[in-house]
Structures are given as C-alpha cells and as structure tokens.
Design a protein around this motif. Sequence first.
Motif, PDB file in Angstrom:
ATOM      1  N   ILE A   1      -2.182 -20.129  14.145  1.00 46.95           N
ATOM      2  CA  ILE A   1      -2.716 -20.217  15.503  1.00 46.95           C
ATOM      3  C   ILE A   1      -4.222 -19.953  15.580  1.00 46.95           C
ATOM      4  N   TYR A   2      -4.784 -19.198  14.615  1.00 46.46           N
ATOM      5  CA  TYR A   2      -6.215 -18.912  14.636  1.00 46.46           C
ATOM      6  C   TYR A   2      -6.838 -19.094  13.258  1.00 46.46           C
ATOM      7  N   ALA A   3      -8.056 -19.587  13.249  1.00 39.45           N
ATOM      8  CA  ALA A   3      -8.901 -19.622  12.050  1.00 39.45           C
ATOM      9  C   ALA A   3     -10.183 -18.909  12.444  1.00 39.45           C
ATOM     10  N   ILE A   4     -10.424 -17.738  11.876  1.00 34.57           N
ATOM     11  CA  ILE A   4     -11.505 -16.892  12.360  1.00 34.57           C
ATOM     12  C   ILE A   4     -12.516 -16.577  11.258  1.00 34.57           C
ATOM     13  N   ASN A   5     -13.758 -16.418  11.658  1.00 43.50           N
ATOM     14  CA  ASN A   5     -14.833 -16.075  10.724  1.00 43.50           C
ATOM     15  C   ASN A   5     -15.409 -14.701  11.050  1.00 43.50           C
ATOM     16  N   THR A   6     -15.831 -13.995  10.008  1.00 43.62           N
ATOM     17  CA  THR A   6     -16.502 -12.710  10.213  1.00 43.62           C
ATOM     18  C   THR A   6     -17.968 -12.904  10.599  1.00 43.62           C
ATOM     19  N   HIS A   7     -18.550 -14.069  10.220  1.00 43.76           N
ATOM     20  CA  HIS A   7     -19.944 -14.373  10.544  1.00 43.76           C
ATOM     21  C   HIS A   7     -20.240 -15.817  10.139  1.00 43.76           C
ATOM     22  N   VAL A   8     -21.462 -16.267  10.405  1.00 44.90           N
ATOM     23  CA  VAL A   8     -21.909 -17.583   9.950  1.00 44.90           C
ATOM     24  C   VAL A   8     -22.300 -17.443   8.484  1.00 44.90           C
ATOM     25  N   HIS A   9     -21.505 -18.011   7.614  1.00 49.50           N
ATOM     26  CA  HIS A   9     -21.706 -17.852   6.171  1.00 49.50           C
ATOM     27  C   HIS A   9     -22.857 -18.721   5.665  1.00 49.50           C
TER      28      HIS A   9
END
Length: 314
Positions: free
Chosen positions: A119-127
């Motif tokens: 249901i979600y694809a999440i990032n910790t930051h802009v890599h």
Amino acid sequence: MILRMNLNRLSICTHSLSPRISSWTTSSLAAKTGYLKSPSRMAYSAPSGAAYTTSSGEASPLKDNKLLFRQLFEKESSTYTYLLADVAHPDKPALLIDPVDKTVERDLSLVKELGLKLIYAINTHVHADHVTGTGLLKTKFPGVKSVISRASNSKADLHIEAGDKIYFGGLFLEVRATPGHTLGCVTYVTGDGPDQPQPRMAFTGDALLIRGCGRTDFQGGSSEQLYKSVHSQIFTLPKDTFIFPAHDYKGFTVSTVGEEILYNPRLTKDGETFKNIMENLNLPYPKMIDVAVPANMVCGLQDLSAKNVEAMAN
C-alpha cells in the motif's frame, strides 16, 4: 486529512542480493483498517509485536507475531530496502522503505510470494546515490501511494511531517524529523505500545549509519543540524531500539541505539568535534547525484501522465 485503505495481513523477513539477511515476525490482535495520523491530520493506520533474527540465527524476543519484516540489499549503491507487513490483518497490508529502481522486480516478486498487499512506498529522503523505485512501483501496483517528507520539496502522493503516523493494518510507523544529511531527512520508528513490536525499530535513512552517519556537504546538509537530530530524535529512543540504516559498506546489517551511543566514532564526540570531523572528510563528488537527485525529486517516475504524453508525441 484522512486516507482510508483496505489493508491486508502482513509478514516480513529479510532478503538481499548479498548474504546479508535478517528476519522478523509478529502476531496480531483484531484486524482493522488504518489511517495515517498527525497532531493536526490523519492518514494511515496499524498495530503489532515481533521477533527478530539476525543472519547468524541469534534471536531477540519481541512481544507478538504480527509483523513480518525483510531487509533487502542493492549491491551497487549498498542500499537497504525494508519490507514491513501486518500478517495478522486479513489483507496483509505492507510497505517498502527506500526501494531502489534496479530491484523493483525482486521486491514485487517477494511481495507476491508472501501474499501481501503493498500500500505504501516510502523514502527517508531524496537520495543522491540511486534512483528511487517508488515511481516504478506505482506503475506495477496502481494502488500504491508514494510517501516522502514535506520538507524534501519533492513530489509524492503523500507528504509527511514530524509526528505523523503511517498505519498499515494494526501497526504503525512514527515519523521523526532528522535533517542534517539533507533538509528533508526523516526517521521512521515502529510504534510504542503493548500492541506494537518490541523492541522498537528505527529506520534512520542516512542520518545515522552503523558506526557512522551520512555526509553533510550537499543537498542543504548541516553537520550541526545532523548532530542535533541524531541526539534529540534517535538517541532518546530506548537503548534496545534496533537501528536499520539506508546503507552499509562494511557488511553490518543492524545495530541498536545503545550500541551507537557507546561506539559511533563520530556521534560520541561533542558537537564541535563532530563538526570538525564532518568538514574534513574530503569525500569525492557523488557519482550518481546528477542523475539521482533530479529523478528522485519527481519520485523516480512520479509524473507518469507527462511521460506518457511525451512518449506518444515521439
């Protein structure tokens, strides 16, 4: 803001393209739909408990068997992607943290094999060292929502802030702002409560690495800010909290808050010494930054309609 989704049961383990593997499992209470909640708004939901096993087979007891967890590895950028799911929920809802474009097919194959609903694809930051897989995941699973911090100023379906909670089934991740490596860095921490996995797990991105930390010399980085972020938002967690970073270059898979407080060679120093260390790293210009950052500002393939129009015109 309230976002309702039909959630599935989740189960999690770790797979990698190298022999770095760890696994978690947790049990569940009554299944329920979820939201993400913030002090002023809501968006996702979930609860759980877990048991963690390292690649050596040494287990740490967790309170239930609700959470399924996998740690996955992409060898070119030495990036860890994390799959979490609530397997006690009838829908087995799942999310991926920091997916990489090159390993999207692997991740999706695992999700399907385990019978999960992503249901979600999440990032910790802009890599800056790889292109995120969130855009590609959205093309494969139209119901998947991309998630990143509002402070990153990048595109996504959902923008989160400090204090928000991302729910999947009966489990949730708490959002903590940890800028310093970049302006938009966040750390995702599993929930605190009797129905959540114990010990807790912190997905720290590049803010805190195992015996290290992310560089602070680009993308609005600040060594002073990073030092404050780690000490106020991560080192204040219970000492048995597991640390799962976005990268590792020495073969480590997991640490704890207590270990890093004692042994991190940079962040055990005082603030001024830390600043001097970071200012004198003399690191090379990141080889992927000119490709990765522009792509990741639009979620990899976030602007699908524009791309399709352009493709048709050509």
